[in-house]
Design a protein around this motif. Sequence first.
Motif, PDB file in Angstrom:
ATOM      1  N   PRO A 176       1.007 -12.892   9.100  1.00 32.15           N
ATOM      2  CA  PRO A 176       1.180 -11.529   9.614  1.00 32.15           C
ATOM      3  C   PRO A 176       2.513 -10.884   9.239  1.00 32.15           C
ATOM      4  O   PRO A 176       2.567  -9.688   8.937  1.00 32.15           O
ATOM      5  CB  PRO A 176       1.035 -11.696  11.131  1.00 32.15           C
ATOM      6  N   HIS A 177       3.600 -11.669   9.205  1.00 30.40           N
ATOM      7  CA  HIS A 177       4.909 -11.065   8.940  1.00 30.40           C
ATOM      8  C   HIS A 177       5.121 -10.727   7.462  1.00 30.40           C
ATOM      9  O   HIS A 177       6.072 -10.021   7.121  1.00 30.40           O
ATOM     10  CB  HIS A 177       6.041 -11.963   9.455  1.00 30.40           C
ATOM     11  N   ARG A 178       4.247 -11.207   6.585  1.00 25.47           N
ATOM     12  CA  ARG A 178       4.363 -10.866   5.161  1.00 25.47           C
ATOM     13  C   ARG A 178       3.298  -9.866   4.706  1.00 25.47           C
ATOM     14  O   ARG A 178       3.269  -9.479   3.539  1.00 25.47           O
ATOM     15  CB  ARG A 178       4.260 -12.133   4.299  1.00 25.47           C
ATOM     16  N   THR A 179       2.424  -9.451   5.606  1.00 26.58           N
ATOM     17  CA  THR A 179       1.275  -8.636   5.220  1.00 26.58           C
ATOM     18  C   THR A 179       1.686  -7.301   4.612  1.00 26.58           C
ATOM     19  O   THR A 179       1.168  -6.895   3.560  1.00 26.58           O
ATOM     20  CB  THR A 179       0.344  -8.410   6.425  1.00 26.58           C
ATOM     21  N   ALA A 180       2.603  -6.583   5.246  1.00 28.47           N
ATOM     22  CA  ALA A 180       3.007  -5.267   4.737  1.00 28.47           C
ATOM     23  C   ALA A 180       3.624  -5.377   3.344  1.00 28.47           C
ATOM     24  O   ALA A 180       3.313  -4.579   2.442  1.00 28.47           O
ATOM     25  CB  ALA A 180       3.988  -4.603   5.705  1.00 28.47           C
ATOM     26  N   ASP A 181       4.490  -6.375   3.143  1.00 29.98           N
ATOM     27  CA  ASP A 181       5.114  -6.557   1.828  1.00 29.98           C
ATOM     28  C   ASP A 181       4.081  -6.931   0.768  1.00 29.98           C
ATOM     29  O   ASP A 181       4.154  -6.475  -0.378  1.00 29.98           O
ATOM     30  CB  ASP A 181       6.193  -7.640   1.899  1.00 29.98           C
ATOM     31  N   THR A 182       3.119  -7.754   1.141  1.00 30.75           N
ATOM     32  CA  THR A 182       2.079  -8.147   0.193  1.00 30.75           C
ATOM     33  C   THR A 182       1.206  -6.951  -0.182  1.00 30.75           C
ATOM     34  O   THR A 182       0.850  -6.770  -1.354  1.00 30.75           O
ATOM     35  CB  THR A 182       1.211  -9.275   0.778  1.00 30.75           C
ATOM     36  N   LEU A 183       0.867  -6.115   0.782  1.00 27.17           N
ATOM     37  CA  LEU A 183       0.092  -4.907   0.486  1.00 27.17           C
ATOM     38  C   LEU A 183       0.862  -3.987  -0.454  1.00 27.17           C
ATOM     39  O   LEU A 183       0.280  -3.372  -1.356  1.00 27.17           O
ATOM     40  CB  LEU A 183      -0.250  -4.173   1.787  1.00 27.17           C
ATOM     41  N   ALA A 184       2.181  -3.905  -0.259  1.00 20.41           N
ATOM     42  CA  ALA A 184       3.009  -3.070  -1.149  1.00 20.41           C
ATOM     43  C   ALA A 184       3.004  -3.631  -2.566  1.00 20.41           C
ATOM     44  O   ALA A 184       2.927  -2.883  -3.551  1.00 20.41           O
ATOM     45  CB  ALA A 184       4.430  -2.992  -0.603  1.00 20.41           C
ATOM     46  N   ALA A 185       3.084  -4.961  -2.686  1.00 21.98           N
ATOM     47  CA  ALA A 185       3.036  -5.590  -4.012  1.00 21.98           C
ATOM     48  C   ALA A 185       1.676  -5.372  -4.661  1.00 21.98           C
ATOM     49  O   ALA A 185       1.581  -5.155  -5.887  1.00 21.98           O
ATOM     50  CB  ALA A 185       3.334  -7.086  -3.892  1.00 21.98           C
ATOM     51  N   MET A 186       0.629  -5.392  -3.869  1.00 23.75           N
ATOM     52  CA  MET A 186      -0.714  -5.129  -4.402  1.00 23.75           C
ATOM     53  C   MET A 186      -0.854  -3.693  -4.872  1.00 23.75           C
ATOM     54  O   MET A 186      -1.468  -3.423  -5.914  1.00 23.75           O
ATOM     55  CB  MET A 186      -1.758  -5.440  -3.327  1.00 23.75           C
ATOM     56  N   ALA A 187      -0.285  -2.752  -4.122  1.00 23.22           N
ATOM     57  CA  ALA A 187      -0.340  -1.347  -4.526  1.00 23.22           C
ATOM     58  C   ALA A 187       0.376  -1.140  -5.850  1.00 23.22           C
ATOM     59  O   ALA A 187      -0.050  -0.339  -6.695  1.00 23.22           O
ATOM     60  CB  ALA A 187       0.279  -0.468  -3.438  1.00 23.22           C
ATOM     61  N   GLN A 188       1.470  -1.880  -6.033  1.00 22.96           N
ATOM     62  CA  GLN A 188       2.223  -1.776  -7.279  1.00 22.96           C
ATOM     63  C   GLN A 188       1.411  -2.332  -8.454  1.00 22.96           C
ATOM     64  O   GLN A 188       1.401  -1.756  -9.546  1.00 22.96           O
ATOM     65  CB  GLN A 188       3.536  -2.552  -7.150  1.00 22.96           C
TER      66      GLN A 188
END
Length: 288
Positions: A176-188
């Motif tokens: 859960p604590h890495r989800t936002a960063d991972t979504l940002a990396a996926m968007a990139q």
Amino acid sequence: MDTPSTPSEPTALAGLTLAATPIGNLADMTDRVKAVVGQADIIAAEDTRSLHKLLHAAGVQFRGTVVSHHEHNEAESAKGLIEAVRSGRSVVFVPEAGMPAISDPGYRLVQEAIAADIPVTVAPGASAAITGLVLSGLPTARFAFEGFLPRKTGEKTTMLADLAAEPRTLIFYESPHRTADTLAAMAQAFGPDRAAAVARELTKYHEEIARGTLTELIEWANSKTLKGEIVIVVGPAPDAAPATFDQALAQVQTLVAEGQRLKAATRQVADQTGHSARELYNAALSER
């Protein structure tokens, strides 16, 4: 497809059985899993304390010896469990939650059993990956499970870049604590408008599924404190435009520059792009 049947007698154990456990809702523990655990001589558990709590809550009485089998002792433990089966004892492996060997121990155990020519079967059950996929509303005809992404930024970026053109729906696990960063990396890597979904607390009281573009899901993830197990599902890449002849020729030239023979390079690119191998070969020769 075979018609399911209900056996009139208790489930007979194979030498080794891998048994799925609930991912949240206790009612998802099947009667078959309860039976094989209750009959086993040895119950190998990823987390022995969690197993005792689960069996007590499910009302399962067992007679077998409980041993620990997890990612840190899997190599050595697997050998001992196989020897136990060889000696005539039945062994059941139970992960902490979900399907064995899916981002959990079990894979090495199956390998060892196959190599030793020992009967092995699975008592199936809940899987967070499949549950998240079905709930996502994204295409299910073809999909790929990628598990957890690397934690290091560079390795994660490289892996996502390799998956950017993947034509199948992709399934990931994340904390859960890495989800936002991972979504940002996926968007990139995939583009901000790629369709995706995030599922959390699957089968539990607070089950939640968020659907939208990666950009929308980043905003959603940043707007709250996420808890529980996370499944991220990303839709397939949009259909790419077919390569032009000039683009195909450039691919041939790149392969040749990397040391591949011209004939092999033209055949490979022709297979990938649909252009004529002969025409690519002649064009490449004329530009030498």
